[in-house]
Design a protein around this motif. Sequence first.
Motif, PDB file in Angstrom:
ATOM      1  N   CYS A  89      39.752  43.136  31.702  1.00  0.00           N
ATOM      2  CA  CYS A  89      39.005  44.234  31.048  1.00  0.00           C
ATOM      3  C   CYS A  89      39.816  44.781  29.877  1.00  0.00           C
ATOM      4  O   CYS A  89      41.008  45.020  29.988  1.00  0.00           O
TER       5      CYS A  89
ATOM      6  N   PHE B  23      32.488  40.307  33.510  1.00  0.00           N
ATOM      7  CA  PHE B  23      31.279  40.099  34.317  1.00  0.00           C
ATOM      8  C   PHE B  23      31.026  38.610  34.615  1.00  0.00           C
ATOM      9  O   PHE B  23      30.724  38.266  35.769  1.00  0.00           O
TER      10      PHE B  23
ATOM     11  N   PRO C 290      35.040  50.974  33.658  1.00  0.00           N
ATOM     12  CA  PRO C 290      36.247  51.071  32.823  1.00  0.00           C
ATOM     13  C   PRO C 290      37.367  51.884  33.471  1.00  0.00           C
ATOM     14  O   PRO C 290      38.519  51.466  33.457  1.00  0.00           O
TER      15      PRO C 290
ATOM     16  N   ALA D  59      31.935  49.921  27.024  1.00  0.00           N
ATOM     17  CA  ALA D  59      30.508  49.617  26.828  1.00  0.00           C
ATOM     18  C   ALA D  59      29.737  49.598  28.143  1.00  0.00           C
ATOM     19  O   ALA D  59      28.597  50.062  28.213  1.00  0.00           O
ATOM     20  N   CYS D  60      30.357  49.070  29.220  1.00  0.00           N
ATOM     21  CA  CYS D  60      29.605  48.948  30.474  1.00  0.00           C
ATOM     22  C   CYS D  60      29.376  50.307  31.126  1.00  0.00           C
ATOM     23  O   CYS D  60      28.489  50.444  31.963  1.00  0.00           O
TER      24      CYS D  60
ATOM     25  N   LEU E  90      38.829  50.067  36.656  1.00  0.00           N
ATOM     26  CA  LEU E  90      39.677  48.920  36.311  1.00  0.00           C
ATOM     27  C   LEU E  90      40.941  49.374  35.574  1.00  0.00           C
ATOM     28  O   LEU E  90      41.987  48.737  35.698  1.00  0.00           O
TER      29      LEU E  90
HETATM   30  S1  SF4 Z   1      35.085  48.391  29.745  1.00  0.00           S
HETATM   31 FE1  SF4 Z   1      33.439  47.192  30.718  1.00  0.00          FE
HETATM   32  S2  SF4 Z   1      32.479  46.028  29.035  1.00  0.00           S
HETATM   33 FE2  SF4 Z   1      34.455  46.788  28.289  1.00  0.00          FE
HETATM   34  S3  SF4 Z   1      35.890  45.110  28.702  1.00  0.00           S
HETATM   35 FE3  SF4 Z   1      35.993  46.481  30.490  1.00  0.00          FE
HETATM   36  S4  SF4 Z   1      34.527  45.658  31.952  1.00  0.00           S
HETATM   37 FE4  SF4 Z   1      34.074  44.729  29.948  1.00  0.00          FE
END
Ligand code: SF4
Length: 368
Positions: free
Chosen positions: A51, A30, A74, A56-57, A77
Amino acid sequence: MHGTRILEEADRLMTVCNSCRYCEGLCAVFPAMEMRRAFSDGDLNYLANLCHACGACYVDCQFSPPHEFNVNVPKTLAIARAESYAAYAWPRAFAGVFARNGLVISLIAALSVAAFIFGFAAVHDRQVLFGVHTGPGAFYQLMPHNAMAALFAAAFGYAIVALVMGVRAFWRDIGEPVGMKTDAKSLLQAFRDAGELRYLDGGGVGCFNEGERPEDRRKLYHHLTFYGFMLCFAATCVGTLYHYLLAREAPYAWWDLPVVLGTLGGIGLLTGPAGLLAAKWRRDPVLVDTQRYGMDAAFTMMLFLTSLTGMALLLWRETAAMGPLLALHLGVVFALFITMPYGKFVHGIYRFAALVRYARERQMTGHS
Ligand code: SF4
Ligand code: SF4
């Protein structure tokens, strides 16, 4: 316009997140996103590899499904990351083959090489294959040391060239806006972040696997796998030095340094990958790229099998099982090497490169 559909989706999500910014304390993705107003393909591949898939996000997001914004960072990405491995792979033609069939291809490669060594020895002299061999040079009854060294040096050399070509293409693509050069301070910071797996803990609470309760075991399993791998690599290097500098031939006594390092590494490579595979199996499918389980699991499984066959060889090296076990172990290690540039192994390397870029960006914008 982006090169793929998933990069389009990643751009959409990063634009939503850049307006929201609720998750900026969770990880490096972020803050790196906030340094940009628009996202090139290279930027999105950079963010995807930054990532750590802690989840968590997703759990914290007020816009995750069923909200109409459908924000799932998540998973998006994870898919972009997997596609980036294929996009930067060298040679390109091999990349797609591994995406869905990685485990099958790795196992076929391992069994083919093992069967070749086994068959060659069986035809040549069955006594060599099934006899009991002890003392220095016992392993080289099955395959002469020079042939073994040449075979594995070629496989390892190929893996290194393919990995260097891949990371070079990745580094070029994510180069802007800070340029291609890096510095010692950024490298040191990246080593520290990678060594601690700093961003695999959801901002400090732990990794989300299933449900909404964080736990930290994926971090522990990653550590066991990584340090187990490094210890096994160190054992191989020490064994090579013993052979060429001290003229001492394997196998070595259980208390000798290559065996101690290999045994400790082997324990890490049994427990870490087993834990990671179990965690992957239990993980909420909403967080992961379910299309590429094969590629994901292949490298972890090959690490586990490398250790399992290596430990079995250590235990039964003074029995008639030594020949077949050595053939199997060599087959698995060979397959591990040649599949390394096309599977999950590259995620560690690209992630490290992304962490170097992140440390550099923070330094240049006065955040460190
Ligand atoms: S899942 Fe979300 S909080 Fe976790 S590392 Fe990836 S972008 Fe960051
Ligand atoms: S993941 Fe959700 S809560 Fe987090 S920054 Fe993006 S939109 Fe906001």
